[in-house]
Design an enzyme around this catalytic site. Structure first.
Site: not given
Ligand code: DQA
Length: 145
Positions: A99, A9-10, A22, A73, A79, A86, A97, A76, A17, A110, A101, A106
């Site tokens: 990210h 998301p986002n 970012y 990625n 977290h 799963d 994985e 949100a 953003r 997070r 940032s 932060r």
């Protein structure tokens, strides 16, 4: 060989953003760079983004039997999402994985990742350029395994 790059998301808002965190590259820019880099190594990069947890779970399930690797990625959902954790556990290929940032620098919330215990490797804090680096690293690992 196929790699799914799944974004949560986002991340569709990249470019505008919180650019101080970012950067100013859009997700389309990043997708182009990943696909170009992948093609140089003979990798088919399937680049995806959704704001919906269930759709992300479905893409992970689709990767089973289709793709050699997943880069995720989860944004949100990193977290919060047991469902994504799963689903990743059911994918036997390479999992990274990612990210943009470094979440550990932060907010305290997070610092917990439901994704990390389900993947082989984590890359964080290298900005949008981290995506391309992961594609190159995966190409190398897939070539030698
Ligand atoms: C992020 C970090 C997450 O904490 C955040 O919710 C995001 C983006 C990153 O790429 O740095 O949406 O995954």
């Amino acid at each position: 060989m196929k790699v799914f790059v799944i974004n949560g998301p986002n991340l569709n808002l990249l470019g505008t953003r919180e650019p101080e965190i970012y950067g100013t590259e859009t997700l389309e820019d990043i997708a182009d760079r990943c696909q170009t880099r992948g093609a140089a190594y003979g990798l088919d990069v399937v680049f995806l983004q959704s704001n919906y947890e269930g759709e992300i779970v479905e893409w992970i399930q689709e990767a089973i039997g289709t793709a050699e690797a997943i880069v995720i990625n989860a944004a949100a959902y990193t977290h919060t999402s047991v469902a994504i954790h799963d689903a990743l556990k059911s994918f036997a290929g390479l999992k990274v994985e990612l990210h943009i940032s470094n979440p550990h620098l932060r907010d305290a919330f997070r610092r917990v990742s439901y994704v990390s215990p389900a993947v082989d490797a984590v890359i964080a804090g290298l900005g949008a350029g981290g995506y391309e680096l992961v594609i190159s690293m995966l190409a190398e690992v897939l070539r030698t395994t």
